[in-house]
Motif scaffolding. Structure first.
Motif, PDB file in Angstrom:
ATOM      1  N   GLN A   3       0.846  -1.195   0.000  1.00 28.31           N
ATOM      2  CA  GLN A   3       0.000   0.000   0.000  1.00 28.31           C
ATOM      3  C   GLN A   3       0.876   1.238   0.000  1.00 28.31           C
ATOM      4  N   LYS A   4       0.575   2.173  -0.857  1.00 29.93           N
ATOM      5  CA  LYS A   4       1.234   3.472  -0.867  1.00 29.93           C
ATOM      6  C   LYS A   4       0.172   4.495  -0.504  1.00 29.93           C
ATOM      7  N   THR A   5       0.584   5.600   0.060  1.00 28.84           N
ATOM      8  CA  THR A   5      -0.361   6.651   0.398  1.00 28.84           C
ATOM      9  C   THR A   5       0.109   7.967  -0.185  1.00 28.84           C
ATOM     10  N   SER A  89     -13.572   0.590  -7.091  1.00 29.58           N
ATOM     11  CA  SER A  89     -12.475  -0.138  -6.465  1.00 29.58           C
ATOM     12  C   SER A  89     -12.398  -1.481  -7.175  1.00 29.58           C
ATOM     13  N   TYR A  91     -10.183  -5.371  -7.021  1.00 34.33           N
ATOM     14  CA  TYR A  91      -9.238  -6.184  -6.282  1.00 34.33           C
ATOM     15  C   TYR A  91      -9.208  -7.592  -6.863  1.00 34.33           C
ATOM     16  N   GLU A 101      -5.654 -11.617  -1.523  1.00 36.59           N
ATOM     17  CA  GLU A 101      -4.449 -10.796  -1.576  1.00 36.59           C
ATOM     18  C   GLU A 101      -3.606 -11.206  -2.779  1.00 36.59           C
ATOM     19  N   GLU A 110       1.245  -3.281  -6.374  1.00 33.64           N
ATOM     20  CA  GLU A 110       1.218  -2.147  -5.457  1.00 33.64           C
ATOM     21  C   GLU A 110      -0.055  -1.363  -5.698  1.00 33.64           C
ATOM     22  N   GLU A 113      -3.204   3.521  -1.376  1.00 35.42           N
ATOM     23  CA  GLU A 113      -4.261   3.398  -0.375  1.00 35.42           C
ATOM     24  C   GLU A 113      -5.354   4.447  -0.578  1.00 35.42           C
ATOM     25  N   GLY A 114      -6.589   3.993  -0.630  1.00 34.81           N
ATOM     26  CA  GLY A 114      -7.733   4.887  -0.753  1.00 34.81           C
ATOM     27  C   GLY A 114      -7.994   5.393  -2.165  1.00 34.81           C
ATOM     28  N   ASN A 136      -5.277   2.548  -9.772  1.00 35.47           N
ATOM     29  CA  ASN A 136      -4.895   2.802  -8.382  1.00 35.47           C
ATOM     30  C   ASN A 136      -3.477   2.308  -8.097  1.00 35.47           C
TER      31      ASN A 136
END
Length: 169
Positions: A3-5, A89, A91, A101, A110, A113-114, A136
């Motif tokens: 996760q990157k922010t 979103s 996944y 996952e 990667e 996040e959000g 994302n």
């Protein structure tokens, strides 16, 4: 999944201009019978496409590789502005749409996040439409992992469908 922010991360972005009205590009992008024709990179097929196309609705795509392995993606629609914007979103999933996952599938991925995937549809006039897909994923890791190449191949498939829709009109 790493996760990157932060809004400072450059996101993967792919753009394509179609010689077609925005309504036809939207149709190719949002109608399950067409999504089944373009979901997945070159030489992949999409034998399963379930879409509840509304805000809060879910989707499930099954993508089959040339060697017969099926990969599942699922997600939810968060914003829909007809003929202009879709935010969702997405996944990795199992065949029932349950989140899996990426690492459990042996996939390096990667995500920011959000951040939602965003698809924009812009009327350029003269019957042309610009589609912009903003993923994302960070741009650099999307390039390294093949995600960017895969999305360009997807847009090649969308272009073929849009051309067929224009010809049929």
């Amino acid at each position: 999944m790493t996760q990157k922010t932060g809004s400072e991360v450059e996101r993967m972005t792919v753009t394509r201009i179609f010689d077609a009205p925005r309504e036809l590009v939207w149709k190719a992008w949002t109608d399950p019978k067409y999504v089944m024709q373009w979901w997945g990179p070159k030489e992949f097929t999409c034998p399963v496409c379930k879409m509840d196309f509304r805000v809060g609705g879910k989707f499930l795509y099954g993508m089959k590789s040339p060697d017969g392995q099926t990969f599942w993606n699922a997600g939810e629609y968060h914003e829909i502005i007809p003929f202009e914007k879709i935010a969702s979103s997405m996944y990795f999933a199992d065949s029932e749409g349950n989140k899996v996952e990426a690492a459990d599938l042996g996939i390096e991925h990667e995500a920011i996040e959000g951040a939602y995937d965003v698809t924009l549809f812009e009327d350029l006039g003269d019957g042309r439409t610009k589609l912009t897909f903003i993923g994302n994923e960070p741009a650099e890791s999307a390039k390294d992992s093949g995600q960017l190449e895969g999305w360009n191949q997807i847009l090649d498939k969308v272009a073929e469908i849009v051309a067929e829709l224009v010809d049929a009109k």
